[in-house]
Design a protein around this motif. Structure first.
Motif, PDB file in Angstrom:
ATOM      1  N   GLU A 145      92.075  43.110  74.063  1.00  0.00           N
ATOM      2  CA  GLU A 145      92.713  41.879  74.433  1.00  0.00           C
ATOM      3  C   GLU A 145      92.856  40.850  73.729  1.00  0.00           C
ATOM      4  N   CYS A 188      87.415  32.764  76.766  1.00  0.00           N
ATOM      5  CA  CYS A 188      86.580  34.098  76.995  1.00  0.00           C
ATOM      6  C   CYS A 188      86.451  35.051  75.908  1.00  0.00           C
ATOM      7  N   HIS A 248      88.547  36.380  73.707  1.00  0.00           N
ATOM      8  CA  HIS A 248      89.542  37.639  73.705  1.00  0.00           C
ATOM      9  C   HIS A 248      90.097  37.703  72.277  1.00  0.00           C
ATOM     10  N   GLU A 289      95.217  39.891  80.271  1.00  0.00           N
ATOM     11  CA  GLU A 289      94.092  40.248  81.090  1.00  0.00           C
ATOM     12  C   GLU A 289      93.906  39.087  82.011  1.00  0.00           C
ATOM     13  N   GLU A 290      94.182  37.749  81.604  1.00  0.00           N
ATOM     14  CA  GLU A 290      93.678  36.507  82.345  1.00  0.00           C
ATOM     15  C   GLU A 290      94.596  36.319  83.608  1.00  0.00           C
ATOM     16  N   HIS A 305      83.780  43.547  75.625  1.00  0.00           N
ATOM     17  CA  HIS A 305      83.788  41.991  76.155  1.00  0.00           C
ATOM     18  C   HIS A 305      82.750  41.072  75.673  1.00  0.00           C
TER      19      HIS A 305
HETATM   20 ZN    ZN Z   1      87.552  38.163  79.593  1.00  0.00          ZN
END
Ligand code: ZN
Length: 479
Positions: A78, A105, A107, A142-143, A167
């Motif tokens: 991601e 996050c 990514h 993804e978010e 992740h």
């Molecule tokens: Zn994430």
């Protein structure tokens, strides 16, 4: 064989971290990750991968592969960022761009781990003449729009034998927790504008409807299963106080451990929205997003990944990196750290309360639990045995989706975890390529856990590009 892959990662450490840092700087909104996806696609091409972009109606999606035939082992990356989480590479809160996007996050690391693992395992595949295919999936959004879900619906994972993704988190673990099903919905209310002081009787406030709906939903909370989650923001609430707002909009996420537990809650939220419209004589338009799937964990894959983490060895942080983490840790309460460790039932949690970075490699302890968050990795896990593992890119106890995470993802603490994760993933890919029995075991386990349920695919699903570009303009305007 693994040495070939790991040596490649060591030799190319600078290039790998540079790619991660560039994506961190681009900090692009989901479905609009133009620069990030271009960088990843070009790098894969340079290393001899056959690259396709723009798959499944998403210009920033990538499928790249090396090798031939079965098994097909996938890695997923991601690269989308989050609004309002911009931060400099410093251990305190200081936006790089005021109100800008940031990789809160991690990514940037997510995508780069998969990239580096695919290339490194690809080098081993060539050198040792292995059979099978290594396939990199660049999975956008993804978010916000669940890019993997769109790829799954287009059948792009149908021939995959196992899929891995990494992740960034704050612990090193190939987790066995499932994830919540999520449903997103935007509620648009249309009223009548009027002078709020001069002719209030002529107005019908759309903002009133939004507020009353929120009140109703907050009363509903007492009467739903405790595992469910409902959260919202008001995206638009009007212009200025002396004009009765004729339009207002809220955005809701509703989550529950499985689809059949989510549906009744969604229906009741919908009734409350209709009630709010009725009370305020406004008109409601509900823009219902998707009801996704919960994650199917896989112990076989978890064990392969954990063994590879141990073979690579715990990352060794420098004193500067610990100092950075210690300064960053001043922004979080010790109590919150303790709560996070206890809530997640981390084995021997007391041992980690004083640690700013946790280097331990855990065995997965959480089979049978559901993590409250959601991910589109879950959709993939219904199609092929899937494992998303975590490594400690973030400091212990810092929340996800935070400026602290942005700061870590762009600095040495994140880099060290990225290299550790890339080696772990490359080693796991090679294990799967060369052990057909383990791949078969993983599939058998997946089918057992699915209990006969199947994924309902709709190949006509399209990415909401226009909506994404509009929102990207709003969030990235300052970039
Ligand atoms: Zn994430």
């Amino acid at each position: 064989m693994k040495e070939t892959a790991w040596n490649w990662i060591d030799t190319n450490r600078d290039e790998i971290t540079e790619i991660s840092d560039k994506i961190w700087e681009y900090a692009e909104y989901g479905l609009c990750e133009d620069k990030s996806s271009k960088l990843l696609a070009e790098t894969l091409e340079k290393h001899g991968f056959k690259v396709k972009t723009g798959v499944a109606t998403m210009p920033t999606a990538i499928i790249a592969e090396k090798g031939e035939g079965k098994p097909v082992i996938a890695v997923m990356g991601e690269y989308d960022a989050l609004p309002n989480l911009s931060n400099k590479r410093v251990p305190h809160k200081e936006p790089l761009i005021e109100g800008g996007m940031g990789h809160g996050c991690g990514h940037n690391i997510h995508g780069t781990t998969a990239l580096a693992a695919a290339i490194a395992a690809g080098k081993a595949l060539e050198e040792h003449k292995l059979k099978g295919t290594i396939r990199f999936y660049g999975t956008p959004a993804e978010e916000n729009f669940s890019g993997k879900r769109i790829m799954v619906n287009h059948g792009l994972f149908d021939d995959v034998d196992a899929a891995l993704s990494h992740h960034p988190g704050s612990l090193n673990v190939a987790t066995l927790a499932s994830s919540n099903v999520i449903s997103g919905c935007r509620f648009h209310f249309y009223g009548k504008s009027s002078h709020a002081a001069g002719n209030p009787e002529a107005g019908r406030s759309a903002l009133d409807a939004v507020e009353l709906m929120n009140v109703g939903v907050n009363y509903l909370r007492e009467h739903i299963i405790p595992e469910a989650r409902i959260h919202y923001v008001i995206e638009y609430g009007g212009g200025q106080p002396n004009v009765v707002p004729d339009y207002a909009r809220s955005h809701y996420y509703i989550r529950a451990p499985e689809q059949d537990l989510l549906e009744p809650i969604k229906e009741r939220v919908m009734k409350i929205a209709e009630g709010a419209a009725m009370m305020t004589e406004t008109r409601l338009e509900a823009d219902i997003g998707y009801g996704g799937y919960h994650k199917i964990p896989n112990r076989v894959l978890s064990e392969i990944v954990t063994a590879n983490m141990r073979a690579v060895g715990e990352p060794q942080y420098t004193s500067e990196e610990y100092a950075f983490a210690a300064e960053l840790a001043q922004s979080i309460e010790l109590e919150d750290r303790e709560t996070a460790l206890r809530k997640n039932k981390v084995p021997d949690w007391e041992k980690y309360v004083d640690k700013d970075i946790v280097t331990t490699i855990f065995d997965a302890w959480n089979d049978g639990t559901t993590s409250p968050g959601s991910t589109d990795v879950a959709d993939v896990s219904w199609i092929t045995p899937t494992m998303e593992f975590n490594t400690a890119c973030n400091i212990n106890g810092a929340p996800g989706h935070s400026w602290q995470f942005t700061a870590c993802s762009g600095t040495a603490v994140g880099h060290r975890s990225l290299i550790f994760a890339a080696k772990t993933m490359a080693g796991s890919v090679l294990d799967l390529l060369t052990n057909p029995d383990r791949v078969a075991d993983a599939r058998e386990e997946q089918l057992k856990r699915l209990r006969g349920k199947t994924y309902d695919k709709d190949p006509t699903v399209e990415a909401p590009l226009e909506k994404a570009r509009e929102l990207a303009k709003e969030y990235m305007g300052k970039h």
